[in-house]
Design a protein around this motif. Sequence first.
Motif, short mmCIF file in Angstrom:
data_model
loop_
_atom_site.label_atom_id
_atom_site.label_comp_id
_atom_site.label_asym_id
_atom_site.label_seq_id
_atom_site.Cartn_x
_atom_site.Cartn_y
_atom_site.Cartn_z
N THR A 53 47.63 -10.62 -19.83
CA THR A 53 47.64 -9.94 -18.56
C THR A 53 48.83 -9.15 -18.02
O THR A 53 48.99 -8.05 -17.75
N HIS A 79 41.51 -10.17 -12.13
CA HIS A 79 42.37 -9.20 -12.53
C HIS A 79 42.90 -8.41 -11.19
O HIS A 79 44.44 -8.60 -11.20
N ASP A 111 39.91 -4.99 -21.33
CA ASP A 111 39.82 -6.42 -21.56
C ASP A 111 38.61 -7.02 -22.55
O ASP A 111 37.61 -6.60 -22.13
N GLU A 112 38.91 -7.99 -23.06
CA GLU A 112 37.87 -8.61 -23.90
C GLU A 112 36.82 -7.44 -24.52
O GLU A 112 35.61 -7.45 -24.51
MG MG Z 1 42.56 -12.61 -20.01
#
Ligand code: MG
Length: 699
Positions: free
Chosen positions: A305, A335, A399-400
């Motif tokens: 992050t 987030h 993300d991911e």
């Molecule tokens: Mg993460």
Amino acid sequence: MNPNILQTPIDYLKGVGPNRADVLRKELGIHTYQDLVNFFPNRYLDKTRFYKIAELQRNSAEVQVVGKIVNIKTVEQKRGKRLVADFVDETGRMELVWFRGHKWIRENLKLNTPYVVFGKTNWFNGLFSMPHPEMDTLADFKKQLRAAMQPIYPSTELLQKKGITNRVVNKMLQQLFTETQARFFDTLSEEIKNEFRLISKAEALFNIHFPKNAELLAKAQFRLKFEELFYIQLQLLLKNQLRKQKIKGFVFAEIGENFSRFYKNHLPFDLTGAQKRVIKEIRADLGTGAQMNRLLQGDVGSGKTIVALMSMLIAIDNDFQACLMAPTEILAIQHYQGLVELCEKMDLSIYLLTGSSKKAHRRELHEKLENGEIDILIGTHALLEDKVKFNNLGLAIIDEQHRFGVAQRAKLWRKNKIPPHILVMTATPIPRTLAMSLYGDLDISVIDELPPGRKPIRTVHRFDSNRLKVFRFLKEEIDKGRQVYVVYPLIQESEKMDYKDLMDGYESIAREFPDFQISIVHGQMKPEDKDYEMQRFAEGKTEIMVATTVIEVGVNVPNASVMVIESAERFGLSQLHQLRGRVGRGAEQSYCILMTGHKLSNDSKTRLETMTATNDGFQIAEVDLKLRGPGDIMGTQQSGVLNLKIADIVKDNDLLKTARYVAQKVLKEDPKLALEKNKVLRFTYGQLAKHQNIWNYIS
Ligand code: MG
Ligand code: ADP
């Protein structure tokens, strides 16, 4: 040889004809001579070796034995008769068995005559038996001229039905080699062949179809595998090279105010070496003038992050906007909150957009986004909506990444006239070589170091019958002030059952822990309710979180120190690892408890053993790859990528690395393959790209 002979339609091969040609095209995709030459056996029967009966092993492949029949009898069974022959050599006795064609066989078998028998053996009642052996008298056997290693080609039911048996395929290839005189052009340069002592293409093709012995076969396989992997890598690298030339990116020349201020004053911890290295790699990319397309791999909790934030600050310092897209609402909110907190003392405008954002909020957001008042936009898929228009999006972070498809990545690309730089982050590490092959069009950064002071999570496997003990342990941990997750599987096909399991589990936990507050989160809840429950848990208002895998990705509650996974045998390895990553985020010793029943498949056992043995996501990914195969891991969408003809991305991993290295070396010296010595590479590459035959998997 006429250079185009290999492009001859298969119909013209003697012995094929229009009917067979049709079947070959439909069933095997064989259209031309070339396709047939490149139709490789998937295994070989080794007829070079003779076994003694005493040497036979259970579960072995086909074996070849010399011996004599000393007795033949018919045995009555419930379902018909079978013919059994006692077969002996000087080391022991076995049985040959027939279930059909008794009469003919019985009349033709000779007693006390040396035979060579070949086939698969079964082990039953302390004795090996070979059903329906291939057999010849030793005298006949010696007279025959035969391939020592007998190739077996992939087949289908229809092929068998249409009479295109292994023998027929073999004949067709013999005919092809005769017609073409087996003079195939080489497809690798002399330089490469010499360096790796590769045999010529013609020799390799001959020996893959008609191996004289195991050694030549191995050489042929090595050469063809190398070639296959080499051209894949060459193609990936060339594509990447082309992208960098063609797709201009914004130049983020400045490392400005925001980045420096944050780095000096607001970084809450020292960056790890790996984080620093990765930020440097990203910074370098953003300054080149080519569009960045980078994959950031890092195990759960490795601190991706902060890398994302600092990359976004670089974009902002260069007067661009940035966005961060997460796969779930929970994660997006987290987030958002995390970044708002990190940037508290900075003058930045950060907004959140999810499916449940209110109309008024959206209206304001759309407007501010378009006139450039928003610096960072965080959200879910909602970011992809057409209404979401940026003033000047310079960097998009996903993300991911495994949760999103290529199409979504492409959609982000189009959010700007000039595509923004793209950073995709994943905590489902895949072995680097596999990543290179799959995402060859991405550059890769790896965070391979966890922040300091983390205590490795202790992972244990417990049977359901020990549940009371596990509950006692949970109670002790909660009494120490910790929090606990209890996760249940959620698999689409049996959603109802899973829901019931979850509710039963919740009730038993509620009964067992009357003094504690319990949260519950599952997929059928409204997003608001989910968030509310997550929030209560994150704030420490509840001690136990009972949930399905919706909490799998990203959620960060450092005070939670125990992860109990129910029916752990039903989870895949990477999912187990992801779930485990929800704990071990604070200073306390954390635990992961894998609960299962007693009945476990071998694969389940391997998964559980792997989880208890290591915390290393990359190691786990390797095991996962071996268990499931690459196609499964990447999902059907991309499995075609790994449709290799002869190489195996897992087993031939070292060769893959070599092939990549060679491809890199070639392109470094000769980026356009213009040198005389690389002519053959350029030609072959051009052919492959044109015919799209073997290597047509790259989108
Ligand atoms: Mg993460
Ligand atoms: P992930 O890579 O799984 O997304 P996060 O970015 O969520 O990991 O980081 C996990 C936790 O580690 C967070 O609480 C974060 O604040 C902390 N963290 C990240 N980098 C460091 C570091 N260099 N030193 C100490 N803690 C760190």
